[in-house]
Design an enzyme around this catalytic site. Structure first.
Site, mmCIF file in Angstrom:
data_model
loop_
_atom_site.group_PDB
_atom_site.id
_atom_site.type_symbol
_atom_site.label_atom_id
_atom_site.label_comp_id
_atom_site.label_asym_id
_atom_site.label_seq_id
_atom_site.Cartn_x
_atom_site.Cartn_y
_atom_site.Cartn_z
ATOM 1 N N SER A 311 0.864 -1.183 0.000
ATOM 2 C CA SER A 311 0.000 0.000 0.000
ATOM 3 C C SER A 311 0.891 1.221 0.000
ATOM 4 O O SER A 311 2.051 1.157 0.404
ATOM 5 C CB SER A 311 -0.857 0.029 1.264
ATOM 6 O OG SER A 311 -0.072 0.406 2.389
ATOM 7 N N ASP A 312 0.387 2.360 -0.439
ATOM 8 C CA ASP A 312 1.084 3.610 -0.192
ATOM 9 C C ASP A 312 1.051 3.822 1.329
ATOM 10 O O ASP A 312 0.315 3.144 2.051
ATOM 11 C CB ASP A 312 0.415 4.759 -0.952
ATOM 12 C CG ASP A 312 1.399 5.898 -1.217
ATOM 13 O OD1 ASP A 312 2.396 6.014 -0.476
ATOM 14 O OD2 ASP A 312 1.176 6.666 -2.162
#
Ligand SMILES: *[C@@H]1O[C@H](CO)[C@@H](O)[C@H](O)[C@H]1NC(C)=O
Ligand SMILES: *[C@@H]1O[C@H](CO)[C@@H](O)[C@H](O)[C@H]1NC(C)=O
Ligand SMILES: *[C@@H]1O[C@H](CO)[C@@H](O)[C@H](O)[C@H]1NC(C)=O
Length: 789
Positions: A311-312
Site C-alpha cells: 500500500s502507499d
C-alpha cells in the site's frame, strides 16, 4: 544540503517510519567516535542476510524452487510472527535466523534516502542524482532510460553490499499519466503519453532489476526490486481542499483502457516488475488497495503479475479513518488482504490483523498468501542464500557509486533532455569569445538543490547554473532578483540596472518544490509572484534580447515570453539533477546541441478553469470541457507535446511503408457497424495471431540539415480520420532518438502492430480499430494509411 522531501502523513496518522530514535551517547564515546572518524574511513559492514548454512532447512536451500522455499518458511511461523511481517518495517525472527527487513526504499532518479531502507552514514555518503524523470523523458530515448535503471540498480546493490541497506525493494517508477498540468508530482513521471510512460516503465524496471534491455533474462533473480506506482488513476495531491487521501476518481472504462492502465500493464507484462503499489485514492468508489478486481483479477490474473503489492504509506488506515469505507479497522484489514494486497506501508496491519483473525474476518490463507509473496521477493533478491556478498550480485563494489561513468551518464541525460523552446534570430548559442559581460539573474540561478527535484539522495556533487556559466564567461554578474522562487518581492530596479550594463542577460526562473510537490498541486500555470514583471522589465532594459531559462517539473504558461521579441531564447531544463547546471551552460554556449522535446502539453492559464478533479480525457462539447493531453485536448496551447528546437534543423521523408492498406477479415464477431455506416473492429477479440499478421513497418528518412551535430528524437504519430467516436486526435505510435553529424542522414524503421498502435478504446474499454483513412505523421510529412474491412 537538507532539502529531502519526506513523506508527511496526514495529521490523523502515525508518525512517519523515517523517524528513528537515536540512542544517547556518553560525551567520552562521542569524542572517541569523532577521533575515529577523523583518522579512519568507515569500514563497510556485512549486509543483513539469512541462511549461513544452506543445509539447515528447505527455505535456506538455494537449489530448491523459490515457491517451495518460501512455503517452507511461512509454515514455520507462529501467527504473531506472521503478523509482524505485514508492515513495511518487518522485525527479525531470531529463532529462525531471519533478519529485519525494510520494504520501503526510494530510487526515483537515483538512490534516495527518503525511505528507511537506505542510509548514507557508512562508507558511502552519496549517490548519483540523475535528472528528475520528467526531464529524462524529454530525451525520448529508452536506451538512456534503461542505462539510468542499470546505474541505480548497481548503486543500490553496492549500498547493500556495504551494509547500508536494510531492504532492496525500491518504490519507483512513478508511472501515473501526467493528466493535469497542475499535478505536484507530475515531475516524477515520464509525461502525459501512456505509450511513452509504458516504454519508460519497461526500460527503467529492466535496468533496475538486472534484466537485459530486450528483457530476455530470467526475471527470477533480482538485482534490486522495482515497484510500479501508484496503481491506479492517482494524479491529484491537494487541489482546492480535495486531497489524495479521500479523492474518489471517477474514471470511465474507456479512459481506463487507453490512458490510466497501459503503463501499469506494460510495467508488469513486459517489465516483469516485482512490485506494485496501490494508491490512496478511490476509483469509482472503491479504495484501490481494497479492489480485488484491480489487484487480483487484473494485475495478477490477467497480466500475470508475479511479485508483492504494497500500500502507499498509511493507505490502509485511511480506508477506515479518512474514507469511512470500512466500518472497523478489522474490516479494512480484511478488505485489503482479500483484495490481494500483501504489505502495508505503516503499522495498521501489524496492529489489527490479529483482531481481524479473531473476529473471523481474515483467514490464515489470506495471511499466508501475502507472506508467500513477500518472502519470495526477499529470496529472489538473494537474501536467503547466505552472505550475499558471495553470490550473484556480491561483486558490485562501493566504487560503482558516483563512478565517473554514472556521473557522466547524469550529464548526458540532462543534456539530452533540455528543451529549446524559442531561439529568435539564432540568439543561441552564445560564443565564449564574443560574449563580453554576462548578467545572470533569477532565484533559480544559484541554488544547486533546486536541480534535484524531489525524492533524491545526497548527490555526488553539484554545480549551480550560475557557477557553470561563470566558468565559461569570466565577466559574470549575478543577482537573485526575487526573495525566493515564490517572488513575493522582487528587486526590479537593481535587476534592470544590472541588465543595462551587460552584453548578454540570462534569467534563470521557474518553479521549485515550494510551488509543486507531493501534497501540493498548483492552482495557476503562470510563473509565481513577480517573476513575470521581473523578466519583462529586465528584457525591456537589456541591450540585446535576453535568454530565459525555466526550471520546473510541470508546464508554465509563458505566452508573454513566447511573443515578446526582447526575449530571444527560452530553454526548459526540468529539474536537471546533479549535472544539470553544467548541461545548461553547455547548451547556452553551444558545447551541446539541444534536442529534447516536451513530454507534456504546455497549456495556457485558461486551462485552469477545468476542474482538476475531472478525470475525463475526452472533450465534451456539451459542457465545453476541452479534453486533456495532446491526444484529446482541442484548445490552444503555449507549446505542444513533442515540441523542441535545436541548433540544427532536421528534414524528414517517408521512405517506405510496407502496407498502405490494412485489410481486416470481415467476420461477425469482430466488427460492429455504427449508425453512421462506419465500421470498427474489436482488436481485443481478434486474437494475437490475427493481430500479428497485420504487422507492417514504416521507414522514415531523417537528415541533419544544419551545421552542428546533434541528437534528435524522431516522433511518429498516427492521426485519426475523425474524432466522433471518442478516438484521439492523434497518438504517438513510435519514437527513436538518432545521433546525426552535420549533413548526415539516417533511416529509422518503425514496426507497427495495428491492434496496438492503430487502436483506441470504445465506451466499454474494448480496443477497437476504426475502418477508414488515417495518416502517419512525422514533422510536417504525412502518409495515408487506410484500414479496410
Ligand atoms: C499501532 O499501535 C501502536 C502501539 O499501540 C500505536 O502507537 C500506533 O499509533 C498504532 N498505529 C496505527 C496505524 O494504528
Ligand atoms: C477470415 O476469417 C475466417 C474465420 O476466422 C477464416 O475461416 C478465413 O480463412 C479468413 N479469411 C482470410 C482471407 O484470411
Ligand atoms: C536545408 O537547409 C537549407 C539552408 O538552411 C534550406 O535552404 C533548405 O530548405 C533545407 N532543406 C530542407 C529539406 O529543410
Amino acid at each position: 544540503m537538507n532539502t529531502h522531501i519526506h513523506f508527511t502523513p496526514p495529521p490523523h496518522q502515525f508518525s512517519s517510519p523515517t523517524h528513528r530514535k537515536k540512542k544517547k551517547m556518553s560525551p567520552l564515546l562521542h569524542l572517541i567516535l569523532f577521533s575515529l572518524l577523523l583518522t579512519t574511513p568507515v569500514e563497510p559492514t556485512d549486509p543483513p542476510f539469512s541462511c549461513g548454512d544452506p543445509t539447515s532447512s528447505n527455505f535456506c536451500n538455494p537449489s530448491l524452487p523459490i515457491a517451495v522455499r518460501s512455503s517452507d518458511l511461512v509454515a514455520r511461523l507462529t501467527l504473531d510472527e506472521k503478523i509482524s511481517q505485514l508492515g513495511n518495517t518487518a522485525p527479525a525472527i531470531p529463532r529462525l535466523g531471519v533478519p529485519a527487513y525494510q520494504w520501503w526504499s526510494e530510487s526515483l532518479h537515483g538512490v534516495a534516502d527518503s525511505g528507511p531502507g537506505i542510509h548514507f552514514n557508512g562508507p558511502i555518503h552519496f549517490a548519483t542524482s540523475f535528472p528528475q524523470v520528467i526531464l529524462s523523458a524529454a530525451s525520448f530515448n529508452p536506451s538512456l532510460w534503461y542505462r539510468i535503471g542499470v546505474a541505480i540498480g548497481d548503486e543500490a546493490r553496492a549500498l547493500y553490499n556495504a551494509g547500508q541497506a536494510q531492504g532492496m525493494t525500491f518504490w519507483a517508477p512513478n508511472i501515473n499519466v501526467f493528466r493535469d498540468p497542475r499535478w505536484g508530482r507530475g515531475q516524477e513521471t515520464p509525461g502525459e503519453d501512456p505509450g511513452m510512460a509504458s516504454k519508460y516503465a519497461v526500460s527503467y524496471v529492466r535496468g533496475l532489476q538486472g534484466d537485459s534491455f530486450a528483457g530476455d533474462v530470467s526475471a527470477e533473480h533480482l538485482k534490486a526490486s522495482a515497484c510500479c506506482k501508484h496503481f491506479t488513476a492517482y494524479d491529484l495531491e491537494n487541489w482546492h481542499g480535495q486531497t489524495r487521501y479521500t479523492f474518489d476518481a471517477q474514471v470511465s472504462a474507456q479512459d481506463m483502457a487507453d490512458t490510466y492502465q497501459p503503463p501499469f500493464q506494460s510495467c508488469v507484462e513486459e517489465g516483469k516488475a516485482s512490485g506494485i503499489m496501490c494508491s490512496y485514492n478511490k476509483v469509482n468508489g472503491v479504495p484501490t488497495c481494497a479492489d480485488y478486481g484491480l489487484l487480483s483479477r487484473t494485475a495478477r490474473n490477467a497480466w500475470g503479475f508475479n511479485g508483492y503489492i504494497t500500500s502507499d504509506c498509511d493507505a490502509v488506515s485511511i480506508i477506515h479513518d479518512a474514507q469511512g469505507y470500512a466500518k472497523t479497522p478489522e474490516d479494512a484489514i480484511a478488505d485489503v488482504l482479500k483484495a490481494g494486497m500483501d504489505v502495508n506501508c505503516g503499522k495498521y496491519l501489524q496492529n489489527y490483523t490479529k483482531s481481524a483473525v479473531q473476529q473471523g474476518k481474515v483467514s490464515m490463507g489470506d495471511i499466508d498468501r501475502a507472506l508467500h509473496n513477500l518472502f519470495s521477493i526477499r529470496m529472489r533478491l538473494g537474501l536467503f542464500n547466505g552472505n550475499p556478498k558471495q553470490h550473484r550480485f556480491g561483486h558490485i563494489a562501493t566504487s560503482n557509486v558516483c563512478s565517473s561513468k554514472h556521473q557522466f551518464l547524469a550529464l548526458e541525460v540532462a543534456r539530452d533532455g533540455i528543451v529549446l523552446l524559442k531561439n529568435s534570430a539564432n540568439l543561441l548559442p552564445l560564443s565564449k569569445a564574443r560574449t563580453g559581460s554576462l548578467a545572470v539573474i533569477g532565484p533559480n540561478a544559484n541554488n544547486p538543490s533546486v536541480l534535484l527535484g524531489n525524492y533524491h539522495g545526497p548527490p555526488c556533487g553539484s554545480v549551480s547554473p550560475l557557477q557553470a556559466l561563470q566558468s565559461r564567461a569570466m565577466n559574470t554578474h549575478y543577482l537573485a532578483g526575487c526573495d525566493s522562487v515564490a517572488c513575493g518581492t522582487a528587486s526590479i530596479g537593481e535587476a534592470v540596472g544590472l541588465a543595462k550594463t551587460a552584453d548578454y542577460v540570462v534569467l534563470i526562473m521557474g518553479l521549485d518544490q515550494t510551488q509543486e510537490k507531493e501534497e501540493l498541486d498548483r492552482v495557476s500555470l503562470l510563473l509565481p509572484g513577480m517573476q513575470q514583471s521581473l523578466i519583462t522589465s529586465v528584457a525591456n532594459a537589456a541591450k540585446r534580447p535576453v535568454i530565459l531559462v525555466l526550471l520546473s517539473g510541470g508546464p508554465v504558461d509563458v505566452t508573454f515570453a513566447k511573443y515578446n521579441p526582447k526575449i530571444g531564447a527560452i530553454l526548459w531544463g526540468g529539474y536537471p539533477g546533479q549535472a544539470g547546471g553544467v548541461a545548461l551552460a553547455e547548451v547556452i554556449f553551444g558545447e551541446h546541441n539541444p534536442g529534447g522535446r516536451l513530454p507534456v502539453t504546455w497549456y495556457p492559464e485558461s486551462f485552469t478553469k477545468v476542474p482538476m478533479t475531472d478525470m475525463q480525457m475526452r472533450p465534451d462539447p456539451a459542457s465545453g470541457f476541452p479534453g486533456r493531453t495532446y491526444r484529446f485536448y482541442n484548445g490552444p496551447v503555449v507549446f505542444k507535446f513533442g515540441y523542441g528546437l535545436s541548433y540544427s534543423n532536421y528534414a524528414y521523408e517517408f521512405i517506405s511503408v510496407t502496407q498502405n492498406q490494412v485489410y481486416l477479415n470481415k467476420s461477425d464477431s469482430l466488427y460492429a457497424v455504427e449508425k453512421s455506416g462506419s465500421i470498427r473492429y474489436n482488436a481485443a477479440k481478434m486474437g494475437s495471431d490475427a493481430c500479428e499478421t497485420l504487422r507492417f513497418s514504416a521507414v522514415v528518412g531523417v537528415k541533419n540539415n544544419g551545421s552542428m551535430q546533434g541528437r534528435h528524437p524522431v516522433l511518429l504519430f498516427l492521426r485519426w480520420p475523425d474524432v466522433r467516436r471518442g478516438s484521439p486526435l492523434k497518438k504517438l505510435v513510435g519514437f527513436e532518438s538518432v545521433h546525426l553529424k552535420a549533413g548526415e542522414r539516417a533511416e529509422v524503421e518503425f514496426n507497427l502492430r495495428p491492434c496496438e498502435h492503430l487502436s483506441r478504446a470504445d465506451e466499454d474499454g474494448m480496443h477497437m480499430l476504426d475502418v477508414g483513412s488515417h495518416f502517419l505523421e512525422v514533422g510536417d510529412e504525412k502518409h495515408e494509411l487506410t484500414v479496410l474491412a
